[in-house]
Design a protein around this motif. Structure first.
Motif, PDB file in Angstrom:
ATOM      1  N   THR A 457      94.966 -27.672  15.749  1.00  0.00           N
ATOM      2  CA  THR A 457      93.870 -28.380  16.401  1.00  0.00           C
ATOM      3  C   THR A 457      92.558 -27.991  15.746  1.00  0.00           C
ATOM      4  OG1 THR A 457      95.078 -28.214  18.488  1.00  0.00           O
ATOM      5  CG2 THR A 457      92.763 -28.827  18.612  1.00  0.00           C
ATOM      6  N   ARG A 473      87.685 -29.502  21.935  1.00  0.00           N
ATOM      7  CA  ARG A 473      88.784 -29.884  21.055  1.00  0.00           C
ATOM      8  C   ARG A 473      88.482 -31.253  20.462  1.00  0.00           C
ATOM      9  NH1 ARG A 473      94.188 -30.505  24.130  1.00  0.00           N
ATOM     10  NH2 ARG A 473      93.049 -32.274  24.967  1.00  0.00           N
ATOM     11  N   ASP A 521      98.429 -24.718  17.704  1.00  0.00           N
ATOM     12  CA  ASP A 521      98.677 -25.305  19.013  1.00  0.00           C
ATOM     13  C   ASP A 521     100.119 -25.807  19.041  1.00  0.00           C
ATOM     14  OD1 ASP A 521      98.569 -26.523  21.458  1.00  0.00           O
ATOM     15  OD2 ASP A 521      96.722 -27.616  21.074  1.00  0.00           O
ATOM     16  N   PRO A 522     101.018 -25.145  19.776  1.00  0.00           N
ATOM     17  CA  PRO A 522     100.766 -24.040  20.683  1.00  0.00           C
ATOM     18  C   PRO A 522     100.572 -22.721  19.940  1.00  0.00           C
ATOM     19  CG  PRO A 522     103.099 -24.521  20.615  1.00  0.00           C
ATOM     20  CD  PRO A 522     102.427 -25.568  19.789  1.00  0.00           C
TER      21      PRO A 522
END
Length: 706
Positions: A457, A473, A521-522
């Motif tokens: 991200t 984000r 992410d994650p």
């Protein structure tokens, strides 16, 4: 007053009352149902076969409401325990003892009105099919034995294969409510494989959906793990649930967060259609944002607006089907429905505003195809990366940020982020902008990205007028061509407060750029690669949104709104007159002037039906501002190379200048390696050209994290 005069006055009062009533947007339900458009992209979660009530007349009324709503799709439960062991005496899983009554009526009522059905082959499960021994059957979401489940699937698909052609294998297995004792990807993948095989053996022409999961996470993580365990070819369609509450669709980035990351993942693993099979907002406590939304309960008007705006954004951005959650409230909490509970599951006499608004959406977009999101406000380029500036990275070893000409969205240069992630907990790399670029008072911040399709991200950190630090984000790293990603700037509800200090916890304008952050992410996702960024921009002024849909021929339907409203916008058109349809269905005509339609918009979406015109000439070119920050110590400026072009979406400006000197640089400055090493190792910059002695640990405590 004479009798005749009184009669005239009375009639005038009646006429005035009729006019005033006609101007009020009201919740209306047609008395005579119509056939739903089978080719509609929109639908809703209905569950009439298991939740509305067992009376045939009630199921018929519910199906009539759906037809009146104009949806083409219904998502219906086919519950394992409800069908296979409804009376509690079918431990042998004998199809001869299956209970079909309400599902039979529901399927017949929906299909007779041309409404397509997505059948969810889901729990609860019979006790004899699971490890559970003490739970009531209607609450048993312990994962079922795959072979017993497969037998159930074959029986259901065999019975309905002439009317139901889309089957979903379970619902939200990532949610501990629906997969006990706890979510388990391997267990679900096994169930998916046998379920897919059972469907295809029974009806080879049927399509199988993977279980709907909340996106972007944990949906992306689960989908990748399913692929790694050999399950990617055990479904035909990806099902997503992009809930954004406690925020609305724009604040919650329903497209960037809910759709784009999975689109990128699917491009890498093997393209599949993406269907949104749940999304919505609760008008009371008990929603997904509760108790965080305790002080921000959504009104019925907000729900109505959010459903339409979210559906328009999702469909315009690539979701092939979009289904709201849900038709009716079944309790006094978790009020996602378009009908109020009103004391009974069988009572469908109390529609909310969302019913009328969603019906208008279906009426106006019936038979259309998506044409993408609209730019209603001209973005302003703030940084072209032609004059690169100085960026301090943290933590050491995770990556670097340099100027490059290998790839660029415009001009001669872009920024190149090289990342190398190895940690098992949280990987990120932060690049602090030493110039602290002035971003003004925007309602959106964005950047152009060309990436490697990773799950990472890109985030932006800003400083407000009180020097509070906030993080947003921007979006997930795409693959392929240059892509624009952006985030709304929410003054009263910021996405993440990084370093509040003595501030007020809200964003006070003007704001400045603090850092760009690439975050896994994650968390704990290792990997390395290269990401290119260019043309960082802001959107200020009217906070306006739009989505375009092609109607056939030359006409389009533009869905337009402003979350904060009111706002005035102009749309290029080739029509002399256009039709505007309000959210509640009222129509009016508007006159074009000079090839433009000027409209006032607000939170209620409107539908503009017209023939689009060509884009007007761009405004006078304005170069992006250059940094006025003093150079770091031991650094000398590097002039821009001859013929350097600063390019945005406006025409280019060519700036003369001498050739750039050679040697190691940090973009716009040549600096001594020693000074750069000291600054890079100590992190906290006390002023131009100086670094404090604070440690990296102290830096991270201040919030420079992914």
């Amino acid at each position: 007053m004479s009798r005749s005069h009184r009669l005239v006055v009375f009639m005038l009062l009646i006429m005035a009352l009729m006019v005033s009533v006609s101007l009020v947007p009201a919740v209306q339900v047609r008395s005579s149902p119509v056939a739903a458009p089978e080719n509609s992209a929109f639908g809703t979660n209905t569950h009439i076969g298991t939740r509305i009530g067992g009376k045939p007349e009630v199921l018929a009324e519910a199906a009539s409401k759906l037809a009146d709503l104009g949806v083409g799709w219904a998502r219906e439960d086919f519950q394992f325990w409800w069908i296979a062991d409804h009376n509690g005496n079918n431990a042998a899983n004998d199809p001869a003892n299956y209970y079909w009554d309400t599902n039979d009526v529901a399927v017949e009522q929906l299909r007779s009105r041309s409404i397509n059905i997505i059948g969810i082959l889901t729990g609860p499960s019979p006790t004899w099919a699971t490890q559970a021994t003490s739970l009531p059957r209607q609450q048993n979401f312990y994962h079922p034995d795959p072979q017993l489940y497969a037998a159930f699937v074959r029986a259901v698909v065999s019975r309905y294969k002439d009317r139901v052609h889309y089957w979903e294998i379970w619902n939200e297995p990532d949610n501990e409510l629906y997969w006990r004792p706890e979510p388990n990807i391997s267990q679900y993948t096994d169930l998916l494989k046998v379920g897919y095989q059972a469907v295809k053996e029974t009806d080879p022409n049927a399509k199988v959906l993977v279980a709907g999961m909340v996106s972007p996470e944990p949906a992306a993580e689960w989908l990748e793990a399913i692929a790694n365990q050999g399950g990617w070819n055990s479904f035909d369609i990806i099902s997503l649930h992009p809930y954004t509450d406690p925020w609305g669709p724009e604040e919650g980035n329903i497209v960037t967060g809910g759709l784009e990351k999975v689109q990128t993942l699917a491009e890498k693993l093997g393209p599949k259609p993406i269907w949104v099979t749940e999304f919505g907002w609760s008008t009371g406590p008990g929603g997904r944002g509760y108790p965080d939304t305790r002080e921000r309960q959504f009104t019925e008007a907000e729900q109505a607006n959010f459903l339409v705006r979210g559906a328009a954004m999702l469909y315009a951005s690539g979701a092939e089907r979009v289904l709201t959650y849900k038709l009716k409230d079944e309790t006094t909490s978790e009020l996602y429905g378009m009908f109020r509970y009103n004391g009974s599951n069988e009572d469908l006499r109390a529609p909310k505003e969302s019913f009328t608004y969603y019906r208008t959406l279906n009426e106006q977009l019936a038979g259309t195809s998506p044409g993408g999101l609209l730019d209603l406000v001209q973005p302003e380029t703030k940084h072209t990366f032609e004059t690169f500036g100085t960026w301090i990275s943290y933590p050491p070893g995770n990556g670097a940020f340099n100027q490059t000409s290998a790839q660029r969205h415009s001009g001669n240069s872009a920024g190149e982020i090289q990342y190398h992630f190895t940690a098992t907990d949280n990987n990120y790399i932060s690049f602090e902008d030493q110039a602290k670029l002035d971003l003004g008072s925007p309602n959106r911040v964005g950047i152009w990205v060309k990436g490697d399709g990773s799950k990472n991200t890109l985030k932006v950190q800003i400083l407000d007028a009180e020097s509070e630090k906030f993080q947003f984000r921007l979006g997930f790293i795409p693959s392929g061509e240059w892509t624009r990603i952006e985030a709304p700037v929410k003054p009263d509800n910021p996405e993440e407060d990084m370093d509040k200090g003595s501030g007020n916890g809200r964003i006070d304008y003007p704001i400045r750029l603090y850092a760009l952050v690439l975050d896994d992410d994650p968390d704990g996702t290792p990997g390395q690669g290269v990401v290119y960024v260019d043309d960082l921009y802001t959107v200020s002024g009217a906070d306006a949104y739009g989505a375009r849909f092609r109607k056939g021929g030359s006409e389009v339907v533009d869905v337009l709104w402003s979350p904060g409203g009111p706002a005035s916008i102009s749309v290029n058109t080739g029509s002399s007159r256009a039709t505007v349809v309000e959210s509640w269905g009222a129509e009016r005509e508007v006159q074009a002037s000079g090839g433009k339609l000027t409209l006032a918009i607000g939170p209620n979406p409107i539908y503009l039906i017209h023939t689009p015109g060509s884009a007007p000439p761009p405004p006078d070119p304005t170069p992006a501002p250059t940094s006025t920050t003093e150079p770091p110590a031991s650094c000398t400026p590097i002039d821009p190379p001859a013929g350097r072009r600063i390019v945005s979406r406006r025409p280019a400006i060519v700036l003369p200048g001498p050739s750039a000197p050679t040697g190691a640089t940090t973009g716009g400055w040549r600096c001594s390696a020693t000074r750069l090493l000291i600054c890079a190792s100590r992190r906290l910059k006390a002023g131009p050209g100086r670094c404090s002695g604070s440690s990296a640990t102290a830096w991270k405590t201040m919030g420079a994290r992914g």
